[in-house]
Design a protein around this motif. Structure first.
Motif, PDB file in Angstrom:
ATOM      1  N   GLU A 152       4.571  -4.135  -4.270  1.00  0.00           N
ATOM      2  CA  GLU A 152       5.527  -3.151  -4.043  1.00  0.00           C
ATOM      3  C   GLU A 152       6.472  -2.575  -5.045  1.00  0.00           C
ATOM      4  N   ARG A 153       6.469  -3.246  -6.180  1.00  0.00           N
ATOM      5  CA  ARG A 153       7.298  -2.641  -7.602  1.00  0.00           C
ATOM      6  C   ARG A 153       6.425  -2.013  -8.479  1.00  0.00           C
TER       7      ARG A 153
ATOM      8  N   HIS B  53      -4.106   2.906  -2.881  1.00  0.00           N
ATOM      9  CA  HIS B  53      -2.812   2.280  -2.654  1.00  0.00           C
ATOM     10  C   HIS B  53      -1.658   3.476  -2.253  1.00  0.00           C
ATOM     11  N   ASP B  54      -1.792   4.397  -3.282  1.00  0.00           N
ATOM     12  CA  ASP B  54      -0.633   5.328  -3.262  1.00  0.00           C
ATOM     13  C   ASP B  54      -0.877   6.627  -4.070  1.00  0.00           C
TER      14      ASP B  54
ATOM     15  N   THR C 187       4.066   0.419  -8.573  1.00  0.00           N
ATOM     16  CA  THR C 187       4.094   1.746  -8.644  1.00  0.00           C
ATOM     17  C   THR C 187       5.538   2.354  -9.149  1.00  0.00           C
TER      18      THR C 187
ATOM     19  N   GLU D  55       0.603   6.290   6.330  1.00  0.00           N
ATOM     20  CA  GLU D  55      -0.164   5.596   5.466  1.00  0.00           C
ATOM     21  C   GLU D  55      -1.058   6.584   4.975  1.00  0.00           C
TER      22      GLU D  55
END
Length: 282
Positions: A111-112, A67-68, A114, A201
């Protein structure tokens, strides 16, 4: 007053984000009572995805999505009261969980997620791993699937004397202490090709573990690397040039997707290009 620089430490952690059927991320209550994301330290040789699964309490083989990736720099005190500057590269993975798994636990938009404090905290990562029995090398690196508006893919050629010499490679390389993986990739892209690009991405996160390799101090080196692959787009290509002196890059060139099957690609390039699940877009 003691002006000595603090000791430094590099660590990698894998974080687990459970995602409910309604697309909400599931957190846990951290040691201080606030919300946090579960995770664990990635030790030499470990598969980061397996570490994330164990941290999330899901069965082995549970499908995960990268994801990140984020870097955290913190100065903490060790047990002797000395400052230690800790650089933590945190790898965030998501997995689908059922509604029952989130019962009684905090949820929030993905989206919050991380932005939540990640476990373990930097202060819990000071212990050193046991020394390897032989020569070893650990590396955390970022590589780019670099494209332009024409859909070409930019590759660099590994110089003689370096592992994989003569093969075409993805632009990128090791992340320096105190550096974010995206900043490192932008830096490496310019050093290897003379291009300026913007990171996009995350493609995938992978790892590489192999013994009997040539390292800086031995021809029998155990190498472990975590590789982060990101899209990078070069909006305004300029003439190609290798700007680094006496580095690992001998040449660079743009290729069409149809050219790739006919090239000698490095193991890293094959790994990153194979991971692409969707067409490359600017």
């Amino acid at each position: 007053m003691n002006g000595a620089a603090p000791r430094t430490a590099r660590r990698v952690c894998a974080q687990f984000i459970g995602v409910t059927p309604r697309g909400q991320a599931v957190g846990v209550v951290g040691p201080s009572g606030g919300w946090a994301l579960p995770g664990a330290r990635v030790l030499f040789g470990q598969d980061p995805a397996d570490v994330a699964r164990r941290a999330g309490g899901v069965p082995p083989g549970t499908p995960l999505s990268a994801h990140d990736v984020r870097s955290e720099i913190a100065t903490v005190r060790d047990t002797a009261g000395r400052d230690v500057r800790v650089h933590v590269d945190r790898l965030y993975y998501t997995a689908a969980v059922d509604a029952q798994a989130s019962e009684g636990r905090p949820t929030l938009p993905l989206e919050r997620a991380t932005a939540l404090p990640a476990l373990p905290a930097a202060g819990a990562l000071l212990e050193e791993e046991p020394q390897r029995p032989a020569s070893s090398l650990r590396r955390f690196a970022g590589y780019g699937i670099v494209t332009d508006a024409a859909g070409r893919i930019l590759l660099s050629k590994i110089a003689p004397g370096f592992p994989g010499e003569g093969t075409w490679h993805l632009p990128g390389g090791g992340v320096d202490d105190g550096e974010d993986v995206r900043a490192a990739l932008v830096r490496e892209l310019f050093e290897e090709t003379g291009q300026r690009g913007g990171t996009g991405e995350l493609v995938t996160i992978s790892h590489h573990h192999r013994g009997g390799q040539t390292g800086p101090h031995s021809t029998d080196t155990e190498i472990y690397a975590v590789w982060v692959f990101l899209h990078v787009h070069v909006a305004d290509p300029v003439p190609l040039r290798v700007t680094e002196a006496a580095g690992s890059t001998a040449d660079c060139a743009w290729f069409t997707p149809d050219d790739l099957p006919h090239l000698r690609l490095s193991a890293t390039a094959r790994r990153g290009l194979t991971a692409l699940a969707a067409p490359i877009a600017p």
